[in-house]
Structure formats: C-alpha cells, structure tokens
Design a protein around this motif. Sequence first.
Motif, PDB file in Angstrom:
ATOM      1  N   TYR A   1     -15.896  -0.184  -1.829  1.00  0.00           N
ATOM      2  CA  TYR A   1     -16.634  -0.173  -0.557  1.00  0.00           C
ATOM      3  C   TYR A   1     -18.022   0.444  -0.709  1.00  0.00           C
ATOM      4  O   TYR A   1     -18.998  -0.020  -0.116  1.00  0.00           O
ATOM      5  CB  TYR A   1     -15.835   0.585   0.506  1.00  0.00           C
ATOM      6  CG  TYR A   1     -16.607   0.827   1.794  1.00  0.00           C
ATOM      7  CD1 TYR A   1     -16.842  -0.213   2.690  1.00  0.00           C
ATOM      8  CD2 TYR A   1     -17.115   2.098   2.095  1.00  0.00           C
ATOM      9  CE1 TYR A   1     -17.553   0.006   3.868  1.00  0.00           C
ATOM     10  CE2 TYR A   1     -17.831   2.318   3.262  1.00  0.00           C
ATOM     11  CZ  TYR A   1     -18.041   1.275   4.146  1.00  0.00           C
ATOM     12  OH  TYR A   1     -18.755   1.488   5.299  1.00  0.00           O
TER      13      TYR A   1
ATOM     14  N   GLU B   1     -13.720  -8.259   0.794  1.00  0.00           N
ATOM     15  CA  GLU B   1     -12.563  -7.498   0.322  1.00  0.00           C
ATOM     16  C   GLU B   1     -11.675  -8.305  -0.615  1.00  0.00           C
ATOM     17  O   GLU B   1     -10.778  -7.750  -1.249  1.00  0.00           O
ATOM     18  CB  GLU B   1     -11.752  -6.991   1.518  1.00  0.00           C
ATOM     19  CG  GLU B   1     -12.414  -5.814   2.236  1.00  0.00           C
ATOM     20  CD  GLU B   1     -11.571  -5.271   3.364  1.00  0.00           C
ATOM     21  OE1 GLU B   1     -10.790  -6.062   3.954  1.00  0.00           O
ATOM     22  OE2 GLU B   1     -11.683  -4.065   3.676  1.00  0.00           O
TER      23      GLU B   1
ATOM     24  N   GLU C   1     -13.595  -9.496   5.445  1.00  0.00           N
ATOM     25  CA  GLU C   1     -12.409 -10.089   4.822  1.00  0.00           C
ATOM     26  C   GLU C   1     -12.774 -10.843   3.555  1.00  0.00           C
ATOM     27  O   GLU C   1     -12.037 -10.810   2.554  1.00  0.00           O
ATOM     28  CB  GLU C   1     -11.723 -11.025   5.823  1.00  0.00           C
ATOM     29  CG  GLU C   1     -11.038 -10.286   6.975  1.00  0.00           C
ATOM     30  CD  GLU C   1     -10.473 -11.233   8.015  1.00  0.00           C
ATOM     31  OE1 GLU C   1     -10.722 -12.463   7.895  1.00  0.00           O
ATOM     32  OE2 GLU C   1      -9.794 -10.761   8.952  1.00  0.00           O
TER      33      GLU C   1
ATOM     34  N   LYS D   1     -11.229  -7.491  -5.420  1.00  0.00           N
ATOM     35  CA  LYS D   1     -10.502  -6.225  -5.537  1.00  0.00           C
ATOM     36  C   LYS D   1     -11.208  -5.218  -6.433  1.00  0.00           C
ATOM     37  O   LYS D   1     -10.942  -4.020  -6.369  1.00  0.00           O
ATOM     38  CB  LYS D   1      -9.087  -6.475  -6.066  1.00  0.00           C
ATOM     39  CG  LYS D   1      -8.252  -7.394  -5.190  1.00  0.00           C
ATOM     40  CD  LYS D   1      -8.069  -6.839  -3.786  1.00  0.00           C
ATOM     41  CE  LYS D   1      -7.202  -7.738  -2.929  1.00  0.00           C
ATOM     42  NZ  LYS D   1      -7.046  -7.209  -1.537  1.00  0.00           N
TER      43      LYS D   1
END
Length: 629
Positions: free
Chosen positions: A112, A105, A102, A108
Amino acid sequence: MKKISLVIAMLGTSLFSYSSLAVDIPFTTQSPAYELDDKVVLGRTENVYLTGSEALEGVPFIGKIDTGADTTSMHAENIHVSSAHPDYKNLKDEKLMMALVEEVEKDKELDYFDWDGEVFAPFKATVSFTIQHPYNGKEIVIKEPLERVSMIRSRTSSTPLLRPTVKIPMSIAGTEVKTDVNLTDRSNFSAPVLIGKTFLEDNAWVFAGYDYLQEQPKAKVVGKKETVSISDVPLNVSFSLNNGYSILHAKNIDVDQKNDEVKFDMVGSGGEQKEMTLPLVRMLKVSGHKRPLVYVPVQLDSKTTQYWLVYLKDRSGSSSQLRVGTDTISESFMIDTSAEDLLGKGAKSFLEVEKSRKPLVISPQETILLDGFKLEAEPSFSVKTPLLKVASFEVTEGKDDYVEFFLRNSKGEQQKVKKKVEKNLRVGETTRPVVIGQLSIAGEVRELEFAIDTLDSDEKRPYFILGQKMAKGGVFVNARADHLLEAEPLFKAGHIETVQVGGMSFPAKLDTGADVSSMNAVKLKRFKKDGQDMVTFTYQNSQGDEKVFTKPVIDVMRIKAKKGEKPNIRPVVEMRVKLGDLEKEVKVNLQDRSRFEYSMILGKNFLKHGAVVSSDENYILGNDPADKK
C-alpha cells in the motif's frame, strides 16, 4: 550560527539567561526563520500557502503540523473523480475509487505504501474539486490527475474510508514541497489543512511547543490597547489571553448558509454603522450559541492590511469593538503590557525592539517559585507592581509592620508566611502591603518587591501576577507558547523513540498532532476510594511487557463520534514518562490501543518540553528494541 535552544531564548529574551540551556544543535535565522540540519523547524501551527493556484497566491491557510499523520489532508468541496479509461469511464467518485483499489490490490507484491502516481496513471483518472477563497468567497475550481487513492482507517468503522489524493505544491515559510494531499471535508476543524509526513518527510522538523514559530521574527509589537479600522470604520481593540478566537462587534447579523455568506452591521468606536456582507467560513459553537466565523480586512496602519478570522457578536456592553484572541495574537503580534496605540506610531517588529530594550517576554501561563513556593503566574495589562493574590492576609502593626498569609508547600500543606512590610501601595480604595521575596525563574534567583492582595470571589487558589515593572525593558506577552520562563533544552527526537514508563522500556510514537499523550489500557475498572475517582488498568505491548496500574482519575476525555454513535470516553491519569534525558509527569488518556502498532503516543503535553521531532527518522536517541534481538 546559534544553538537551537536559542529559539526559545530569542522568543523569550528576558532578565534571565538561557545560556545554560544550550545544546549542540545549530540553526540559522535566515528565510525560513529557523532551520535545523538544512530542514525548516515548524511550530504546531503554521501558515500554509497553495502556491500552485494564482487565485490563492499569498493567501495563508491555517495548517496543523502533525508528525502522527502519514498523509497531508486539505478541506475541499465538490470533490469528484472521473476516468477517461474505457473500462472505467462509466464509474464516478466512490464507485470508481473502489474499482481502482480492487484492481491495484490484485498485485499481491505491491505494498500500500508504494501506491503512487505511476501505479494509478494507467487508469487516466482526474480529480476536480473546489476551494473557497477565504476572503472573497469565490469558488476556485482545481483539476489534477489522481495520484492515488488513500485508505483511511477509522476508529469507528470496520471498512476504510477512500479519499482521492492529488499532488499539489504547498509552501510553509518559503519551503515548497509538491505534496501528496488527500481531499476531504474538514469544515468542522479549526485548521483546513493537516500537514503530515508527505510534506514533512526530508523537509521539516516539528516543535510542538510553539504555534506560528516561523511567523515570530516579523511579529509586530503592539500595545495593550490599539485602534484599527475596517472599511474606514475605526474600532477600539483589546486583547484576550484566555480565548483563542477573536470577536467583532456586529448587529443585525443575518446568516445565509445556503449561499455561505453573512450580512451584518459593523459598529465602530464612534457608534457609526456600516453594512457588510462577507463569506461564511463556518458556524462556531460558543457558550451554547452558534456564531458565524468570517475573515475581516483589518487595516493596521496606512500600509498594512491583514485578514483576521473573527466571530460576530453584539458587544454593546464592551469598551472595545474588536477583541483579539490568542489565535490572531500568535500569528501576528507580541504585546507590550505597558504601552498603548503603538500601531498608530508605526509598530516595529519584535526583533527590532528587542535589540534595544531587552524586555522580559512571558507567556499567558507561567509557573514560578516564590520563596520556595510553587505558584501559577500570569501577565497583566493593568497591574504595574508584581502582585501575589492570596485567600486572606493580616497585617500586624508595631515598630515594623508585618503581614501574614498562607501558601501551600510542596507537601500540599498550608504553611504560614510572615514578611516585613516595606511600604504600602494605595490602589483605588484598597491598600496593599508591599514586601520583598526571592523569585526563582528558569533557575535564576533575585530579590523582588511585590504587593499582596486577596483573591476575587471567583478565584480559588493563590497565584502571582507578573506586573509591568518586572523588567527595565518592560514585559512583553508572547502567546505562541506556555511556560516560556521554564524553557528547557531542546533536543532532536525521531518519530518513534524508546520511552521508560513504570520501570518498562518500549517504543512510543511521537505525535505533535495529539494534544494529550495516550497509552494502551485494557481491563479498566473505575471505582472510588475515599471520595476520589480511581482506575485500575493493565498495560500491555507487543514486546511482552505487562503491568497493572492503579491511579487517580484526574480528568475525562470525550472523543467526538460520528452522528448516531456514542462518544468515546477515556479516563485521564498522570504517568511519569522518560524520553532521553527528559522526564516529566504528564496527563495520559487511557484507551485500548491493541490494534495499533505502538502502545503509547506522546502528544503535545509532553513534547512541548523540548522535543524537536522528525517525521521520517526513528530512534535518534538510540535504544531501538530491534537492536537487542
């Protein structure tokens, strides 16, 4: 320097020349055994070594080589994740990984695929886990910094699975790579290590047509019957070409799953018994029964001891106490079908023997052309004269004797064959007529003398037995591949390539980890026509292609599901697929692949015909659809 097509020729040197198969891809036979463009060429299964652990030094783990896997994964137990960071030190394992994901992430702009050790280093996270030594059962504790958290997309779950990933050194055939490895429970898989792109990228090619390709040069040539010993107890050894796992004769088997060990009495060839206690690898389901899998120390000769993975079973009714399956054969041996007890004489490597004898090397499954008839063929440890087995035959006596029998032609029709009997061969209480035919293997044709016999009651269709007299140098069995006598040109291919199917051209993913190819299918409708199972389906892809197919269902695949969920049942059809110059009719399972980027994957059943796959290059064969835009 040689050509890479000679990988096949070297593994299957025979009476038949493979020079016509050569393509301009040079490779060397140094250490590692096979290289291409300075990268190691791996088979679909190879030995993997964890070179960062002294306790596991020299211990091979079974590795499945998978170009379809982005990550490398490994079986581990007691996996725990903790953090020394004050904001996260009270969180552990799943909760900690979720919190870290979290936090990451929130950026932005961070993709990944850019998650790495540098991104996760500020969290001061550590992963501890244990690996069981396969031979002595000791739990080896390993601690490594958390490299990143891997998110695995599951077919049956809407939320990704979180796995801790560490960076550890792994070695295959002398090629060592400090590899990103995600840790998970792989206890239900035959291979505890899955080698994916994090090892393969920039380091290896993969040829799905072989298992243990890199072990081939040092394979020992053994006879069809051998004698070995375990803990000084002599055992008679036989070889099976129809079963993957090996079986050891044992009595009084007591499995202690709580302590992961097995106690049993091993029974030798002279009836002697010895009590043994070994680590339990896992329980294997065989014919409805659960059998314990263990590694046993097998002494081949006075200098060589190998650890073989076997399951334990009472084999009192068998002549051999240790039956060796194709998994062990592939890793370590080549079998001389006409010899016995070569280990006791100091077995030589295949490379040493091949130089002087030039044997015919065949796989357990072959296909030949005999007088224009296509037949399945197989080796035998007992048949000397090549043998054709048919439903029935009739001999007509006269000035010259003739034998008549039926074979199915290319149209699927039964066709009568009539041949002059050259002589008769007495085998036990039966007489076999011997005839001459035209045998075609790998494009080479020669006259061959073979006998004729009838099928056994449990055999359904005619087939050919490749007897021990097929070649002056003898007949050797190589279990690492199938259909060696149909070896085709090898060619380089990318992880993604354009294929042609049903008049359409579109990108497909080349996945050495998949047994069977698969393609997108929606609006499936199963029905019967003239007693035949049929399926109608619509193929679609992101390039805008759409086509309706109606095909016979030739098989059904049942994909295992998690506990409490229904298995995924997929119909299997045959599709004609073209990749570069290679065109084959192969089995394809049908599934809804709408959520996947690529509408088709080509698995082992297609790639084994010659594709040497790169996990990090795309469109080596050209035809990138993006080039047309």
